[in-house]
Design an enzyme around this catalytic site. Sequence first.
Site, PDB file in Angstrom:
ATOM      1  N   THR A  74      -3.697   5.597   3.801  1.00 55.37           N
ATOM      2  CA  THR A  74      -2.443   6.188   3.351  1.00 55.37           C
ATOM      3  C   THR A  74      -2.608   6.980   2.055  1.00 55.37           C
ATOM      4  OG1 THR A  74      -1.531   4.161   4.278  1.00 55.37           O
ATOM      5  CG2 THR A  74       0.010   5.607   3.262  1.00 55.37           C
ATOM      6  N   ASN A 122       4.472   8.576   2.911  1.00 57.83           N
ATOM      7  CA  ASN A 122       4.502   8.087   1.526  1.00 57.83           C
ATOM      8  C   ASN A 122       3.639   8.978   0.637  1.00 57.83           C
ATOM      9  OD1 ASN A 122       6.023   5.351   1.354  1.00 57.83           O
ATOM     10  ND2 ASN A 122       4.887   5.243   3.264  1.00 57.83           N
ATOM     11  N   LYS A 167       0.836  -1.227   0.000  1.00 60.22           N
ATOM     12  CA  LYS A 167       0.000   0.000   0.000  1.00 60.22           C
ATOM     13  C   LYS A 167       0.856   1.256   0.000  1.00 60.22           C
ATOM     14  CE  LYS A 167       0.680   1.316   4.379  1.00 60.22           C
ATOM     15  NZ  LYS A 167       1.115   2.635   4.859  1.00 60.22           N
ATOM     16  N   GLU A 227       8.855   4.220   3.121  1.00 60.39           N
ATOM     17  CA  GLU A 227       9.080   2.800   2.816  1.00 60.39           C
ATOM     18  C   GLU A 227       8.744   2.437   1.364  1.00 60.39           C
ATOM     19  OE1 GLU A 227      10.764   0.956   4.599  1.00 60.39           O
ATOM     20  OE2 GLU A 227      10.040   0.623   6.633  1.00 60.39           O
TER      21      GLU A 227
HETATM   22  N1  LIG Z   1       4.952   6.233  11.700  1.00 62.99           N
HETATM   23  C1  LIG Z   1       3.831   5.568  11.504  1.00 62.99           C
HETATM   24  O1  LIG Z   1       2.729   6.164  11.577  1.00 62.99           O
HETATM   25  C2  LIG Z   1       3.832   4.107  11.203  1.00 62.99           C
HETATM   26  C3  LIG Z   1       4.997   3.447  10.838  1.00 62.99           C
HETATM   27  N2  LIG Z   1       4.963   2.117  10.549  1.00 62.99           N
HETATM   28  C4  LIG Z   1       6.160   1.402  10.127  1.00 62.99           C
HETATM   29  O2  LIG Z   1       7.095   1.367  11.187  1.00 62.99           O
HETATM   30  C5  LIG Z   1       8.424   1.284  10.657  1.00 62.99           C
HETATM   31  C6  LIG Z   1       9.270   2.342  11.350  1.00 62.99           C
HETATM   32  O3  LIG Z   1       8.741   3.606  10.993  1.00 62.99           O
HETATM   33  P1  LIG Z   1       8.780   4.887  11.915  1.00 62.99           P
HETATM   34  O4  LIG Z   1       8.923   4.535  13.342  1.00 62.99           O
HETATM   35  O5  LIG Z   1       7.621   5.715  11.552  1.00 62.99           O
HETATM   36  O6  LIG Z   1      10.122   5.568  11.387  1.00 62.99           O
HETATM   37  P2  LIG Z   1      10.910   6.799  11.964  1.00 62.99           P
HETATM   38  O7  LIG Z   1      11.532   7.469  10.808  1.00 62.99           O
HETATM   39  O8  LIG Z   1      10.050   7.630  12.862  1.00 62.99           O
HETATM   40  O9  LIG Z   1      12.028   6.144  12.881  1.00 62.99           O
HETATM   41  C7  LIG Z   1      12.974   5.250  12.393  1.00 62.99           C
HETATM   42  C8  LIG Z   1      13.849   4.861  13.577  1.00 62.99           C
HETATM   43  O10 LIG Z   1      14.748   3.864  13.157  1.00 62.99           O
HETATM   44  C9  LIG Z   1      16.009   4.161  13.735  1.00 62.99           C
HETATM   45  N3  LIG Z   1      17.050   3.547  12.914  1.00 62.99           N
HETATM   46  C10 LIG Z   1      17.365   3.815  11.633  1.00 62.99           C
HETATM   47  N4  LIG Z   1      18.379   3.034  11.240  1.00 62.99           N
HETATM   48  C11 LIG Z   1      18.699   2.264  12.296  1.00 62.99           C
HETATM   49  C12 LIG Z   1      19.670   1.251  12.519  1.00 62.99           C
HETATM   50  N5  LIG Z   1      20.520   0.867  11.546  1.00 62.99           N
HETATM   51  N6  LIG Z   1      19.729   0.672  13.734  1.00 62.99           N
HETATM   52  C13 LIG Z   1      18.888   1.054  14.699  1.00 62.99           C
HETATM   53  N7  LIG Z   1      17.951   2.000  14.567  1.00 62.99           N
HETATM   54  C14 LIG Z   1      17.860   2.594  13.357  1.00 62.99           C
HETATM   55  C15 LIG Z   1      16.085   5.666  13.757  1.00 62.99           C
HETATM   56  O11 LIG Z   1      17.031   6.103  14.710  1.00 62.99           O
HETATM   57  C16 LIG Z   1      14.656   6.017  14.138  1.00 62.99           C
HETATM   58  O12 LIG Z   1      14.522   6.042  15.536  1.00 62.99           O
HETATM   59  C17 LIG Z   1       8.285   1.509   9.134  1.00 62.99           C
HETATM   60  O13 LIG Z   1       8.365   0.269   8.474  1.00 62.99           O
HETATM   61  C18 LIG Z   1       6.892   2.091   8.980  1.00 62.99           C
HETATM   62  O14 LIG Z   1       6.307   1.761   7.733  1.00 62.99           O
HETATM   63  C19 LIG Z   1       3.805   1.398  10.633  1.00 62.99           C
HETATM   64  C20 LIG Z   1       2.639   2.003  10.993  1.00 62.99           C
HETATM   65  C21 LIG Z   1       2.563   3.411  11.313  1.00 62.99           C
HETATM   66  O1  LIG Z   2       1.688   2.907   7.679  1.00 63.95           O
HETATM   67  C1  LIG Z   2       1.232   3.961   8.020  1.00 63.95           C
HETATM   68  C2  LIG Z   2      -0.183   4.144   8.364  1.00 63.95           C
HETATM   69  O2  LIG Z   2      -0.831   2.921   8.536  1.00 63.95           O
HETATM   70  C3  LIG Z   2       2.104   5.152   8.060  1.00 63.95           C
HETATM   71  O3  LIG Z   2       2.224   5.618   6.784  1.00 63.95           O
HETATM   72  P1  LIG Z   2       3.502   6.444   6.320  1.00 63.95           P
HETATM   73  O4  LIG Z   2       4.701   5.574   6.539  1.00 63.95           O
HETATM   74  O5  LIG Z   2       3.231   6.753   4.886  1.00 63.95           O
HETATM   75  O6  LIG Z   2       3.559   7.707   7.165  1.00 63.95           O
END
Ligand SMILES: NC(=O)C1=CN([C@@H]2O[C@H](COP(=O)(O)OP(=O)(O)OC[C@H]3O[C@@H](n4cnc5c(N)ncnc54)[C@H](O)[C@@H]3O)[C@@H](O)[C@H]2O)C=CC1
Ligand SMILES: O=C(CO)COP(=O)(O)O
Length: 314
Positions: free
Chosen positions: A236, A244, A179, A264
């Site tokens: 999304t 995204n 997605k 992603e």
């Molecule tokens: N933010 C959201 O609303 C949502 C995010 N996700 C998924 O969660 C996953 C993480 O996304 P977010 O937390 O939003 O990203 P983010 O950009 O907020 O944080 C990424 C984190 O990963 C850490 N990081 C990066 N490289 C690293 C490494 N080599 N070793 C250890 N830590 C490392 C960074 O320091 C940072 O704390 C993604 O796959 C995203 O699709 C899923 C649902 C909702």
């Molecule tokens: O996965 C997400 C919502 O379900 C978060 O989306 P984004 O990574 O595009 O911010």
Amino acid sequence: MSVAIIGAGAFGTALAVSLASKGPVTLWGRDTGWAAARENPRLPGVALPPALHVTGRLDQIAAETVLLALPAQVLGGFLAEHGARFDRRNLVSCAKGIDLATLTGPSALIAAACPHATVAVLTGPSFAADIARGLPTALTLACADAGAAEALQRQLSTATLRLYRTTDMAGAELGGALKNIIAIAAGAAIGAGYGDSARASIVTRGFAEMLRLATALGARPETLPGLSGLGDLVLTCTSEQSRNFRYGLALGAGRDFAAGTTVEGAATARAVTRLAERLGIEMPISNLVAGLAQGSIAMEHALDFLLNRPLKEE
Ligand SMILES: NC(=O)C1=CN([C@@H]2O[C@H](COP(=O)(O)OP(=O)(O)OC[C@H]3O[C@@H](n4cnc5c(N)ncnc54)[C@H](O)[C@@H]3O)[C@@H](O)[C@H]2O)C=CC1
Ligand SMILES: O=C(CO)COP(=O)(O)O
């Protein structure tokens, strides 16, 4: 059962805040300089509750259930270095992507690095900020072992976070990964001024692509219209809270996008293009997003790319 979370980004922190309403939670981050302020700059405006312990030390992660909330493209490297210490636990993947190096999803990376772990996937429509603020959210917990799925569903549901369960890991994981690609395309259509009708076509034809690839990779077709697929696709593709979607908006409008933002769908589109080629599956929207993200297709050629194809049955 105790819970810990690896990855103190927006999502890991939001899940930790929600789960801390039920009991102690440990959150591991690479950089934790912000921890003393009890607020993570990746999740501004959210005070960390007392039951949430932040650490930069992996040896403090003793929990039986560990959520892995790192971006999909860094998970493989993390597991190669640290995976052994997490084997034999419940490991829940929270990343939404396909690893470019192996062309597999996060759950396969975890299973390869931790062969004795119980691997699960937590996915579905949920912005980190919404979860952290306690807004009502429904997610999917997928685990091939039905008993473990039920136990994890109970453990990880909170008063505002309602988990549904499935044993279809491939379907749940692929819905969440694919997605993101379609959200970039939807954003690009809006950013370029093509309008809401164009976006609706992209969402619908994008869903057809998701279904085609996911079922070829072993997903059950009935999983894709659920929260993890259609639910997250709708969220999304329609909200500027999505990174995204915002990245797509910038591509469509010819604007720069903040470097370092987790998007992603860009790398996952490249992985999908390779997978689809290997499987002989047509994925025009994903191919377009891969081309736009890599700069091999210019935005002014995007319409030609999609519209100048042979006419076909729906
Ligand atoms: N933010 C959201 O609303 C949502 C995010 N996700 C998924 O969660 C996953 C993480 O996304 P977010 O937390 O939003 O990203 P983010 O950009 O907020 O944080 C990424 C984190 O990963 C850490 N990081 C990066 N490289 C690293 C490494 N080599 N070793 C250890 N830590 C490392 C960074 O320091 C940072 O704390 C993604 O796959 C995203 O699709 C899923 C649902 C909702
Ligand atoms: O996965 C997400 C919502 O379900 C978060 O989306 P984004 O990574 O595009 O911010």
